[in-house]
Design a protein around this motif. Structure first.
Motif, short mmCIF file in Angstrom:
data_model
loop_
_atom_site.label_atom_id
_atom_site.label_comp_id
_atom_site.label_asym_id
_atom_site.label_seq_id
_atom_site.Cartn_x
_atom_site.Cartn_y
_atom_site.Cartn_z
N ARG A 102 9.27 39.31 2.89
CA ARG A 102 8.41 39.38 1.70
C ARG A 102 6.94 39.33 2.08
O ARG A 102 6.13 40.11 1.57
N ILE A 103 6.58 38.43 3.00
CA ILE A 103 5.18 38.27 3.39
C ILE A 103 4.65 39.56 4.01
O ILE A 103 3.56 40.04 3.67
N VAL A 104 5.42 40.14 4.94
CA VAL A 104 4.99 41.37 5.61
C VAL A 104 4.94 42.53 4.62
O VAL A 104 3.98 43.32 4.59
N CYS A 105 5.96 42.64 3.77
CA CYS A 105 6.01 43.76 2.81
C CYS A 105 4.90 43.65 1.78
O CYS A 105 4.34 44.67 1.35
N MET A 106 4.55 42.43 1.36
CA MET A 106 3.45 42.30 0.41
C MET A 106 2.14 42.82 1.01
O MET A 106 1.33 43.44 0.31
N ALA A 107 1.93 42.57 2.30
CA ALA A 107 0.73 43.11 2.96
C ALA A 107 0.76 44.64 2.94
O ALA A 107 -0.27 45.28 2.71
N ILE A 108 1.92 45.21 3.18
CA ILE A 108 2.06 46.67 3.15
C ILE A 108 1.79 47.20 1.74
O ILE A 108 1.07 48.19 1.56
N PHE A 109 2.34 46.54 0.73
CA PHE A 109 2.15 47.00 -0.65
C PHE A 109 0.71 46.82 -1.12
O PHE A 109 0.28 47.52 -2.04
N ARG A 110 -0.02 45.91 -0.52
CA ARG A 110 -1.43 45.77 -0.87
C ARG A 110 -2.27 46.93 -0.35
O ARG A 110 -3.39 47.14 -0.81
N HIS A 111 -1.71 47.69 0.63
CA HIS A 111 -2.51 48.71 1.30
C HIS A 111 -1.76 50.06 1.35
O HIS A 111 -1.77 50.74 2.38
N LEU A 112 -1.14 50.43 0.27
CA LEU A 112 -0.39 51.70 0.24
C LEU A 112 -1.31 52.90 0.46
O LEU A 112 -0.93 53.87 1.13
N ARG A 113 -2.50 52.84 -0.08
CA ARG A 113 -3.44 53.96 0.10
C ARG A 113 -3.85 54.09 1.56
O ARG A 113 -3.90 55.19 2.10
N PHE A 114 -4.14 52.97 2.20
CA PHE A 114 -4.54 52.97 3.61
C PHE A 114 -3.41 53.50 4.49
O PHE A 114 -3.65 54.30 5.40
N LEU A 115 -2.18 53.08 4.22
CA LEU A 115 -1.05 53.43 5.07
C LEU A 115 -0.49 54.81 4.78
O LEU A 115 -0.10 55.54 5.71
N PHE A 116 -0.40 55.19 3.50
CA PHE A 116 0.33 56.39 3.13
C PHE A 116 -0.52 57.36 2.32
O PHE A 116 0.00 58.24 1.63
N GLY A 117 -1.85 57.23 2.43
CA GLY A 117 -2.72 58.11 1.66
C GLY A 117 -2.68 59.56 2.12
O GLY A 117 -2.97 60.47 1.35
N GLY A 118 -2.29 59.80 3.36
CA GLY A 118 -2.19 61.16 3.87
C GLY A 118 -1.51 61.17 5.22
O GLY A 118 -1.50 60.15 5.92
N LEU A 119 -0.95 62.30 5.57
CA LEU A 119 -0.27 62.44 6.87
C LEU A 119 -1.22 63.06 7.88
O LEU A 119 -1.85 64.08 7.60
N PRO A 120 -1.34 62.47 9.07
CA PRO A 120 -2.20 63.06 10.11
C PRO A 120 -1.60 64.36 10.63
O PRO A 120 -0.40 64.61 10.48
N SER A 121 -2.44 65.17 11.23
CA SER A 121 -1.98 66.46 11.76
C SER A 121 -1.10 66.28 12.99
O SER A 121 -0.26 67.13 13.29
N ASP A 122 -1.29 65.18 13.71
CA ASP A 122 -0.47 64.91 14.90
C ASP A 122 0.96 64.57 14.48
O ASP A 122 1.17 63.60 13.73
N PRO A 123 1.96 65.33 14.93
CA PRO A 123 3.35 65.10 14.49
C PRO A 123 3.88 63.71 14.83
O PRO A 123 4.57 63.10 14.03
N ASP A 124 3.53 63.20 16.01
CA ASP A 124 4.01 61.88 16.41
C ASP A 124 3.43 60.79 15.51
O ASP A 124 4.14 59.85 15.11
N ALA A 125 2.15 60.90 15.20
CA ALA A 125 1.52 59.93 14.32
C ALA A 125 2.12 60.00 12.91
O ALA A 125 2.36 58.97 12.27
N ALA A 126 2.39 61.22 12.44
CA ALA A 126 3.01 61.38 11.12
C ALA A 126 4.42 60.79 11.11
O ALA A 126 4.84 60.18 10.12
N ASP A 127 5.14 60.93 12.23
CA ASP A 127 6.49 60.37 12.31
C ASP A 127 6.47 58.85 12.21
O ASP A 127 7.37 58.25 11.59
N THR A 128 5.47 58.22 12.80
CA THR A 128 5.42 56.76 12.72
C THR A 128 5.12 56.29 11.30
O THR A 128 5.61 55.24 10.87
N ILE A 129 4.33 57.06 10.56
CA ILE A 129 4.05 56.72 9.16
C ILE A 129 5.32 56.87 8.33
O ILE A 129 5.67 55.99 7.52
#
Length: 307
Positions: A102-129
């Motif tokens: 819950r603690i880790v996921c709440m941090a992720i949900f606080r920053h959805l725009r930062f984490l999932f606002g767009g996919l990078p052009s690099d395929p490997d970086a996009a895969d990690t997202i």
């Protein structure tokens, strides 16, 4: 950034130790040795959580005034690189159903725009997202209703507007994927014959308050997006026939509207919310896209998580 990279390397070493403990637990029979290993495992995972310097708004030592923009700075530095996102994804696989999740996921949900606002052009970086989004969605499937409420509230309380795109959007669908997972998990918990009676009124009230706040955010976004699309089409193609304009509008809206989120919200709406949603639906999605009789999908997580 240096501190974040050190945390990443230390974190992977710690997770290797946890993997070793998990393998030992598979073959350990004596109760005392097994208890010792499980205790060590818990201490290691708690240590990694502490090293991320995450603020727990529900914790006893949390700031009653609210979160500061700098509270998650190390975490944000860490997930800004692919290896950091891989660490968090691996970490979440080891935390299902726990308070640490819950603690880790709440941090992720606080920053959805930062984490999932767009996919990078690099395929490997996009895969990690995409991998992080799937790890969160799977972790959500083990949460209780209190944790789901906290995660949804974290979205609403965030200073960032979450990127509410359709599933499989080429621009990235991570935020919608995990938000849909929350709504579907809550539906399963609240409609299951063996579990629905186990929730007290305060727990249900907390969930409903979190959902109501999120639903307001979702519908406001959808109506604003719909109006923006229609205005843009009117400006760009003023001479189109009415039939052509309607067809183009339908295509544009279907590309932009988070239909899966709207559909997953239905089981949690009251009559006023349902009326609002169904009045809006014909303008935004085909009539066949909604089924008000469906009390829940029965899925453990969206199909795109499995794909």
């Amino acid at each position: 950034m240096f501190a974040a990279r050190v945390t990443i390397e230390d974190g992977f070493r710690l997770l290797l130790n946890v993997d070793d403990i998990d393998r030992l637990l598979q073959f350990t029979q004596p109760q005392d040795v097994g208890s010792l290993l499980r205790r060590k495992r818990r201490v290691l995972l708690e240590g990694l959580t502490a090293s991320l310097q995450l603020v727990d708004p529900l914790g006893k030592s949390s700031n009653p005034i609210g979160l500061s923009p700098k509270d998650d700075i190390l975490f944000l530095r860490l997930v800004s690189v692919s290896k950091g996102r891989k660490l968090i994804s691996r970490f979440l696989h080891l935390l299902p159903g726990s308070e640490l999740a819950r603690i880790v996921c709440m941090a992720i949900f606080r920053h959805l725009r930062f984490l999932f606002g767009g996919l990078p052009s690099d395929p490997d970086a996009a895969d990690t997202i995409n991998g992080l989004a799937k790890a969160v969605a799977l972790c959500v499937c083990s949460m209780d209703l209190n944790s789901l409420s906290a995660c949804l509230a974290a979205v609403v309380c965030s200073s960032e507007q979450p990127p509410l795109r359709p599933i499989r959007s080429p621009a990235g669908d991570g935020a919608s994927l995990i938000l849909t997972s929350i709504l579907e998990r809550a539906t399963n918990l609240l409609t299951g014959s063996q579990t629905s009676s186990h929730f007290s009124m305060p727990i249900r009230t907390l969930w409903q308050a979190s959902f109501d706040a999120f639903f307001g955010l979702l519908t406001k976004y959808c109506m604003s997006k719909h109006d923006s699309i229609m205005q843009s089409l009117t400006t760009e193609s003023p001479l189109n026939s009415e039939a052509e304009a309607e067809a183009e509008a339908a295509r544009a809206v279907s590309r932009e509207m988070p239909v899966e989120l709207l559909r997953a919200s239905l089981p949690h709406t009251d009559e006023r919310q349902k009326k609002l949603l169904l009045n809006f639906a014909p303008r935004s999605v085909p009539v066949t896209g909604f089924n008000t009789r469906d009390g829940g999908s029965g899925q453990k997580y969206p199909e795109s998580v499995r794909g």
